[in-house]
Design an enzyme around this catalytic site. Sequence first.
Site, PDB file in Angstrom:
ATOM      1  N   HIS A  11       0.740  -1.297  -0.102  1.00 33.16           N
ATOM      2  CA  HIS A  11       0.195   0.140  -0.221  1.00 33.16           C
ATOM      3  C   HIS A  11       0.963   1.290  -0.002  1.00 33.16           C
ATOM      4  O   HIS A  11       1.738   1.444   0.750  1.00 33.16           O
ATOM      5  CB  HIS A  11      -0.913  -0.076   1.018  1.00 33.16           C
ATOM      6  CG  HIS A  11      -1.919   1.221   1.331  1.00 33.16           C
ATOM      7  ND1 HIS A  11      -2.123   1.856   2.579  1.00 33.16           N
ATOM      8  CD2 HIS A  11      -2.646   1.591   0.526  1.00 33.16           C
ATOM      9  CE1 HIS A  11      -2.713   2.778   2.218  1.00 33.16           C
ATOM     10  NE2 HIS A  11      -3.365   2.635   0.974  1.00 33.16           N
ATOM     11  N   ASP A  40      -0.708   6.290  -5.691  1.00 39.45           N
ATOM     12  CA  ASP A  40      -1.796   7.247  -6.158  1.00 39.45           C
ATOM     13  C   ASP A  40      -1.205   8.332  -7.144  1.00 39.45           C
ATOM     14  O   ASP A  40      -0.245   8.745  -6.739  1.00 39.45           O
ATOM     15  CB  ASP A  40      -2.327   8.191  -4.859  1.00 39.45           C
ATOM     16  CG  ASP A  40      -2.498   7.013  -3.705  1.00 39.45           C
ATOM     17  OD1 ASP A  40      -3.853   6.397  -3.934  1.00 39.45           O
ATOM     18  OD2 ASP A  40      -2.083   6.914  -2.915  1.00 39.45           O
ATOM     19  N   HIS A  53      -0.844  11.188  -2.293  1.00 39.98           N
ATOM     20  CA  HIS A  53      -2.204  10.723  -1.909  1.00 39.98           C
ATOM     21  C   HIS A  53      -3.226  11.903  -1.315  1.00 39.98           C
ATOM     22  O   HIS A  53      -4.241  11.816  -1.977  1.00 39.98           O
ATOM     23  CB  HIS A  53      -2.080   9.686  -0.513  1.00 39.98           C
ATOM     24  CG  HIS A  53      -3.408   9.410   0.008  1.00 39.98           C
ATOM     25  ND1 HIS A  53      -4.160  10.137   0.971  1.00 39.98           N
ATOM     26  CD2 HIS A  53      -4.149   8.400  -0.469  1.00 39.98           C
ATOM     27  CE1 HIS A  53      -5.155   9.413   1.275  1.00 39.98           C
ATOM     28  NE2 HIS A  53      -5.420   8.367   0.342  1.00 39.98           N
TER      29      HIS A  53
END
Length: 250
Positions: A11, A40, A53
Amino acid sequence: MLSTLPRLIGHRGAKENAPENTLASIREAARQGARWVEVDVMLTRDRRPVLIHDDTLDRTTTGSGPVPLLDLAELRQLDAGRWFDAGFVGERVPTLEEAVALVRELGLGLNLEIKPYPGQEEATAEVALDTLRPLWPAGLPLLLSSFEVPCLEVAQRLWPEIPRGYLLWDPPADWAAIADRIGAATLNVHQDRQTAGSVAEYRATGRPVLAYTVNDAARARALFGWGVSAVFTDAPGRLARDLGPEGLGG
């Protein structure tokens, strides 16, 4: 492309051990054994896709204010590692091109989350996909995801052969109809909100369910037991060790 989906996806790289959405974090995820990473993408003022992000710079850089108020050259002057640890001083916000080059070098699968600044949904998806498409090799797995339906509609139109993940936090009543309309390949859901029943409802659409963000082995085992296909984790190496044979494999 989803045939190689592993149990664990790093992640924002491996954000427990390195500053999120940086090249250092992607490298750390690979070092820990991750086979896929999630990052992201957002646009700068001059419409360059970069890995970050938040809508603002404050939490993860030495800058402040909204991301799209800075051109890429200005953003590159900021430090994106100092906030995390002194060992990462000098780490920069990477461009999407830099991140893709590293992911390719490491042979990782990629889940690119299109994370637009409010009001820039279609533009962010268009620029990100236009940038990514000529760089992405046919042999590496790729999943495009977003909470924002307009982003997924752009992906469906511009690059329909690449699977799309519909990100859900507080699902709208018509989430299943939306997933059908945008041709979602996966449903990416918040792990805290899941029960055996909710996962069964998602799986009943015939789509793999991916859960974010899971850093505890007991919770991961419960989710896998309910039929979740993969979890996003800040600590792919640690969670793999805690899970044992259930770890990083596909």
